[in-house]
Scaffold this active site. Structure first.
Site, PDB file in Angstrom:
ATOM      1  N   GLU A 194     -24.689   7.851  -0.267  1.00  0.00           N
ATOM      2  CA  GLU A 194     -23.677   8.792   0.175  1.00  0.00           C
ATOM      3  C   GLU A 194     -22.733   8.017   1.081  1.00  0.00           C
ATOM      4  O   GLU A 194     -23.117   7.608   2.177  1.00  0.00           O
ATOM      5  CB  GLU A 194     -24.363   9.934   0.929  1.00  0.00           C
ATOM      6  CG  GLU A 194     -23.449  11.064   1.313  1.00  0.00           C
ATOM      7  CD  GLU A 194     -24.236  12.189   1.968  1.00  0.00           C
ATOM      8  OE1 GLU A 194     -24.514  13.190   1.289  1.00  0.00           O
ATOM      9  OE2 GLU A 194     -24.592  12.029   3.153  1.00  0.00           O
ATOM     10  N   GLN A 245      -6.150  10.264   4.415  1.00  0.00           N
ATOM     11  CA  GLN A 245      -5.681   9.318   3.411  1.00  0.00           C
ATOM     12  C   GLN A 245      -6.796   8.343   3.068  1.00  0.00           C
ATOM     13  O   GLN A 245      -7.480   7.851   3.961  1.00  0.00           O
ATOM     14  CB  GLN A 245      -4.467   8.561   3.978  1.00  0.00           C
ATOM     15  CG  GLN A 245      -3.834   7.561   3.047  1.00  0.00           C
ATOM     16  CD  GLN A 245      -2.569   6.961   3.665  1.00  0.00           C
ATOM     17  OE1 GLN A 245      -1.788   7.647   4.301  1.00  0.00           O
ATOM     18  NE2 GLN A 245      -2.387   5.680   3.462  1.00  0.00           N
ATOM     19  N   ASN A 279      -7.517   4.706   0.903  1.00  0.00           N
ATOM     20  CA  ASN A 279      -6.820   3.543   0.351  1.00  0.00           C
ATOM     21  C   ASN A 279      -7.821   2.603  -0.297  1.00  0.00           C
ATOM     22  O   ASN A 279      -8.960   2.493   0.154  1.00  0.00           O
ATOM     23  CB  ASN A 279      -6.088   2.774   1.455  1.00  0.00           C
ATOM     24  CG  ASN A 279      -5.046   3.621   2.159  1.00  0.00           C
ATOM     25  OD1 ASN A 279      -4.309   4.352   1.525  1.00  0.00           O
ATOM     26  ND2 ASN A 279      -5.015   3.529   3.465  1.00  0.00           N
ATOM     27  N   ARG A 298      -5.719 -10.242   5.274  1.00  0.00           N
ATOM     28  CA  ARG A 298      -4.791  -9.140   5.561  1.00  0.00           C
ATOM     29  C   ARG A 298      -5.016  -8.721   7.010  1.00  0.00           C
ATOM     30  O   ARG A 298      -6.109  -8.386   7.403  1.00  0.00           O
ATOM     31  CB  ARG A 298      -5.039  -7.966   4.616  1.00  0.00           C
ATOM     32  CG  ARG A 298      -4.812  -8.328   3.148  1.00  0.00           C
ATOM     33  CD  ARG A 298      -5.024  -7.109   2.255  1.00  0.00           C
ATOM     34  NE  ARG A 298      -4.965  -7.440   0.855  1.00  0.00           N
ATOM     35  CZ  ARG A 298      -3.850  -7.428   0.113  1.00  0.00           C
ATOM     36  NH1 ARG A 298      -2.701  -7.112   0.679  1.00  0.00           N
ATOM     37  NH2 ARG A 298      -3.899  -7.743  -1.163  1.00  0.00           N
ATOM     38  N   HIS A 339      -3.580  -5.660  11.622  1.00  0.00           N
ATOM     39  CA  HIS A 339      -2.630  -4.560  11.559  1.00  0.00           C
ATOM     40  C   HIS A 339      -3.045  -3.390  12.453  1.00  0.00           C
ATOM     41  O   HIS A 339      -4.223  -3.172  12.695  1.00  0.00           O
ATOM     42  CB  HIS A 339      -2.510  -4.033  10.130  1.00  0.00           C
ATOM     43  CG  HIS A 339      -2.091  -5.061   9.140  1.00  0.00           C
ATOM     44  ND1 HIS A 339      -2.517  -5.040   7.844  1.00  0.00           N
ATOM     45  CD2 HIS A 339      -1.281  -6.144   9.254  1.00  0.00           C
ATOM     46  CE1 HIS A 339      -1.985  -6.053   7.182  1.00  0.00           C
ATOM     47  NE2 HIS A 339      -1.236  -6.748   8.027  1.00  0.00           N
ATOM     48  N   LYS A 363     -10.274   4.160  11.009  1.00  0.00           N
ATOM     49  CA  LYS A 363     -10.592   3.732   9.642  1.00  0.00           C
ATOM     50  C   LYS A 363     -12.098   3.632   9.446  1.00  0.00           C
ATOM     51  O   LYS A 363     -12.791   3.029  10.264  1.00  0.00           O
ATOM     52  CB  LYS A 363      -9.969   2.363   9.351  1.00  0.00           C
ATOM     53  CG  LYS A 363      -8.451   2.370   9.391  1.00  0.00           C
ATOM     54  CD  LYS A 363      -7.878   0.975   9.178  1.00  0.00           C
ATOM     55  CE  LYS A 363      -6.362   1.017   9.258  1.00  0.00           C
ATOM     56  NZ  LYS A 363      -5.784  -0.330   9.113  1.00  0.00           N
ATOM     57  N   TYR A 418     -11.022   2.282   2.171  1.00  0.00           N
ATOM     58  CA  TYR A 418     -11.109   2.839   3.512  1.00  0.00           C
ATOM     59  C   TYR A 418     -10.437   4.190   3.618  1.00  0.00           C
ATOM     60  O   TYR A 418      -9.483   4.497   2.929  1.00  0.00           O
ATOM     61  CB  TYR A 418     -10.572   1.876   4.558  1.00  0.00           C
ATOM     62  CG  TYR A 418      -9.141   1.406   4.377  1.00  0.00           C
ATOM     63  CD1 TYR A 418      -8.131   1.850   5.219  1.00  0.00           C
ATOM     64  CD2 TYR A 418      -8.822   0.480   3.400  1.00  0.00           C
ATOM     65  CE1 TYR A 418      -6.828   1.396   5.067  1.00  0.00           C
ATOM     66  CE2 TYR A 418      -7.530   0.014   3.244  1.00  0.00           C
ATOM     67  CZ  TYR A 418      -6.526   0.491   4.083  1.00  0.00           C
ATOM     68  OH  TYR A 418      -5.243   0.043   3.929  1.00  0.00           O
ATOM     69  N   ASP A 451       2.531 -11.051   7.564  1.00  0.00           N
ATOM     70  CA  ASP A 451       1.395 -11.457   8.391  1.00  0.00           C
ATOM     71  C   ASP A 451       1.573 -12.847   8.991  1.00  0.00           C
ATOM     72  O   ASP A 451       0.945 -13.164   9.996  1.00  0.00           O
ATOM     73  CB  ASP A 451       0.094 -11.378   7.594  1.00  0.00           C
ATOM     74  CG  ASP A 451      -0.376  -9.940   7.375  1.00  0.00           C
ATOM     75  OD1 ASP A 451       0.165  -9.034   8.036  1.00  0.00           O
ATOM     76  OD2 ASP A 451      -1.275  -9.734   6.537  1.00  0.00           O
TER      77      ASP A 451
END
Length: 182
Positions: free
Chosen positions: A28, A47, A49, A59, A62, A71, A131, A167
């Protein structure tokens, strides 16, 4: 599930319970009630992603300036080295980071509450990174820190990552903090 507190306030590593046999496995990946009760995640997610990246892609780091996102992160294919950085100048852990390997094999997740910078690099051939976010992405509100800022001293497992142009241009922690103080 097992919830592991980290050195950063609110940042938690989550190890979901995995049920496996010769056919495969089931887990789960999120339940609002369970994650609220066991991990203290009270936020609503708005949201989801998914990104796919090749080996050596980095990456980050941020964040969103005025509408920070919490997140809940997991990797569903491959493996990444995942990092959260405290960017609150008033925090006792300002500039400190937590790093964890997330992979399809270890099924770990990391919860990064709003107010932290986040980044990851791919350490497998490819990785599919998934995420959930507590606020909507707003490109006009996006900020970032240099992945290789010496003050952060993040022990990235790659020396020459593949970076986006954006970046490559992020400031270091000290430069960013000075700009915030103005």
């Amino acid at each position: 599930m097992k919830v592991i507190d980290t050195a950063l306030p609110g940042v938690r590593i989550i190890e979901p319970q995995v049920f496996g046999d010769a056919r495969g496995f089931f887990l789960e990946s999120f339940s609002a009630r369970r994650y609220r009760e066991a991990a203290g995640i009270e936020s609503d997610f708005v949201q989801d992603n998914v990104s796919r990246s090749a080996h050596g892609v980095l990456r980050g780091l941020h964040f969103q300036r005025t509408r920070p996102q919490g997140k809940l992160i997991q990797v569903v294919e491959g493996a990444v080295f995942d990092v959260a950085v405290d960017i609150d100048p008033q925090s006792a852990t300002f500039g400190q980071h937590v790093a964890v390997e997330l992979s399809a094999d270890n099924h770990r997740q990391i919860w990064i509450p709003p107010g932290y910078a986040h980044g990851f690099c791919v350490i497998s051939d490819t990785a599919i990174f998934q995420y959930k976010c507590t606020d909507y992405y707003d490109p006009a509100d996006e900020g970032g820190l240099a992945w290789n800022c010496p003050e952060l001293a993040i022990p990235w497992p790659i020396e020459a990552p593949i970076l986006s142009d954006k970046d490559r241009r992020h400031p270091g922690l000290r430069e960013w903090a000075r700009a915030q103080a103005r």
